[in-house]
Design an enzyme around this catalytic site. Structure first.
Site, PDB file in Angstrom:
ATOM      1  CB  ALA A 118      41.960  33.698  22.019  1.00 10.60           C
ATOM      2  CD  GLU A 119      39.519  35.339  28.246  1.00 19.11           C
ATOM      3  OE1 GLU A 119      39.796  35.248  29.456  1.00 19.11           O
ATOM      4  OE2 GLU A 119      38.384  35.684  27.843  1.00 19.11           O
ATOM      5  CG  HIS A 129      40.093  42.980  30.193  1.00 19.87           C
ATOM      6  ND1 HIS A 129      39.115  43.118  31.155  1.00 19.87           N
ATOM      7  CD2 HIS A 129      39.686  43.679  29.117  1.00 19.87           C
ATOM      8  CE1 HIS A 129      38.144  43.881  30.671  1.00 19.87           C
ATOM      9  NE2 HIS A 129      38.473  44.234  29.439  1.00 19.87           N
ATOM     10  CB  ILE A 174      38.547  47.256  42.243  1.00 23.18           C
ATOM     11  CG1 ILE A 174      37.716  47.228  40.960  1.00 23.18           C
ATOM     12  CG2 ILE A 174      39.552  48.405  42.222  1.00 23.18           C
ATOM     13  CD1 ILE A 174      36.802  48.407  40.792  1.00 23.18           C
ATOM     14  CG  LEU A 175      43.387  43.548  43.584  1.00 23.32           C
ATOM     15  CD1 LEU A 175      44.392  42.810  42.713  1.00 23.32           C
ATOM     16  CD2 LEU A 175      43.276  42.894  44.965  1.00 23.32           C
ATOM     17  CG  ASN A 219      43.490  41.137  35.061  1.00 20.68           C
ATOM     18  OD1 ASN A 219      42.838  40.229  35.573  1.00 20.68           O
ATOM     19  ND2 ASN A 219      42.918  42.118  34.379  1.00 20.68           N
ATOM     20  N   GLY A 234      36.717  29.659  36.719  1.00 21.99           N
ATOM     21  CA  GLY A 234      38.113  29.216  36.760  1.00 21.99           C
ATOM     22  C   GLY A 234      38.613  28.497  35.530  1.00 21.99           C
ATOM     23  CB  SER A 235      37.631  28.298  31.965  1.00 23.77           C
ATOM     24  OG  SER A 235      37.659  29.595  31.447  1.00 23.77           O
TER      25      SER A 235
HETATM   26  C1  GAR Z   1      37.478  35.632  31.595  1.00 22.90           C
HETATM   27  O1  GAR Z   1      36.881  35.885  30.328  1.00 22.90           O
HETATM   28  C2  GAR Z   1      38.392  36.768  31.979  1.00 22.90           C
HETATM   29  O2  GAR Z   1      39.072  37.339  30.888  1.00 22.90           O
HETATM   30  C3  GAR Z   1      37.405  37.748  32.568  1.00 22.90           C
HETATM   31  O3  GAR Z   1      36.542  36.951  33.329  1.00 22.90           O
HETATM   32  C4  GAR Z   1      36.443  35.659  32.711  1.00 22.90           C
HETATM   33  C5  GAR Z   1      36.728  34.622  33.768  1.00 22.90           C
HETATM   34  O4  GAR Z   1      36.509  33.325  33.261  1.00 22.90           O
HETATM   35  N1  GAR Z   1      38.080  38.747  33.376  1.00 22.90           N
HETATM   36  C6  GAR Z   1      37.716  40.024  33.424  1.00 22.90           C
HETATM   37  O5  GAR Z   1      36.752  40.473  32.847  1.00 22.90           O
HETATM   38  C7  GAR Z   1      38.623  40.903  34.292  1.00 22.90           C
HETATM   39  N2  GAR Z   1      38.393  42.284  34.004  1.00 22.90           N
HETATM   40  P1  GAR Z   1      37.165  32.085  33.966  1.00 22.90           P
HETATM   41  O6  GAR Z   1      36.788  32.169  35.452  1.00 22.90           O
HETATM   42  O7  GAR Z   1      36.537  30.908  33.304  1.00 22.90           O
HETATM   43  O8  GAR Z   1      38.658  32.149  33.779  1.00 22.90           O
END
Ligand code: GAR
Length: 216
Positions: A175-176, A111, A94-95, A109, A14-15
């Site tokens: 960056a996310e 990614h 997957i939804l 979403n 959940g970051s």
């Molecule tokens: C993140 O890097 C996100 O982009 C990826 O899972 C991680 C979750 O981290 N999502 C996918 O790969 C979806 N296809 P988080 O729980 O710390 O946000």
């Protein structure tokens, strides 16, 4: 200012959820988190959400006989919380088209690649194996096809000498945490609109300078 109510879907740490929570703490941010829902009771992000005083709900996919009944429960949780937008933040289910259609152009979403490159899992290992000099991350509207849909925001992240998947993942994750709040802001303000399966952005956009790697 009225704030758009957002439901966040998580499966793990959940970051990205935390980055959205932090953004929503600013009084001028145009969204607020109405619910964090997880498909796993052990998702670490649930505790972070509770610590922040956010309503949480576990909808354990294993308790349901099929995907659709799981999604009916998830959809009900979001609607009970009056969510207007949904943000998938490390949500690893997957939804079905049923759910995706219900939240059409209202579900985002994130990614960890520059889509359409490297959809699916193990993005950083695959980017390193392909020898790309940039990878990055993408926030997009959700469509039935996995990791596809109109792109709201991307960040390009250089691949550096000596990178392994963990180092690259950490650089991309930073960056996310920047682009998800930015993308949600654009959508919540109505400044990111889908037209012909592409996103039009009203207002300031990127400069024209190319990013080079290597630089000379
Ligand atoms: C993140 O890097 C996100 O982009 C990826 O899972 C991680 C979750 O981290 N999502 C996918 O790969 C979806 N296809 P988080 O729980 O710390 O946000």
């Amino acid at each position: 200012m009225s704030r758009r109510k957002v439901g966040i879907l998580i499966s793990g740490r959940g970051s990205n959820m935390q980055a959205l929570l932090d953004a929503c703490a600013a009084p001028d941010y145009p969204a607020e988190i109405a619910l964090v829902a997880a498909n796993r009771a052990d998702a670490a992000g649930l505790e972070r959400a509770r610590d922040a005083g956010i309503a949480t709900q576990v909808v354990p996919h294993r308790d349901f006989p099929d995907r659709q009944s799981f999604e009916v429960a998830l959809d009900a949780a979001l609607r009970d919380a009056d969510a207007e937008l949904v943000c998938n933040a490390g949500f690893m289910r997957i939804l079905t088209p049923w759910f995706v259609e219900r939240w059409h152009d209202r579900q985002l979403n994130i990614h960890p690649s520059l889509l359409p490159a490297f959809p699916g899992l193990h993005t950083h290992e695959r980017a390193l194996a392909a020898g790309v000099r940039f990878t990055g991350c993408t926030v997009h509207f959700v469509r039935a096809e996995m990791d596809a849909g109109p792109i709201v925001a991307q960040a390009a992240v250089p691949v550096l000498a000596g990178d392994d998947a963990d180092r690259l993942a950490a650089r991309v994750l930073a960056a996310e945490h920047r682009i998800y709040p930015l993308a949600l802001r654009l959508v919540a303000e109505g400044r990111a609109r889908v037209a012909d399966e592409r996103v039009l952005i009203d207002g300031p956009a990127c400069g024209e300078a190319a990013l080079l790697n290597p630089t000379d």
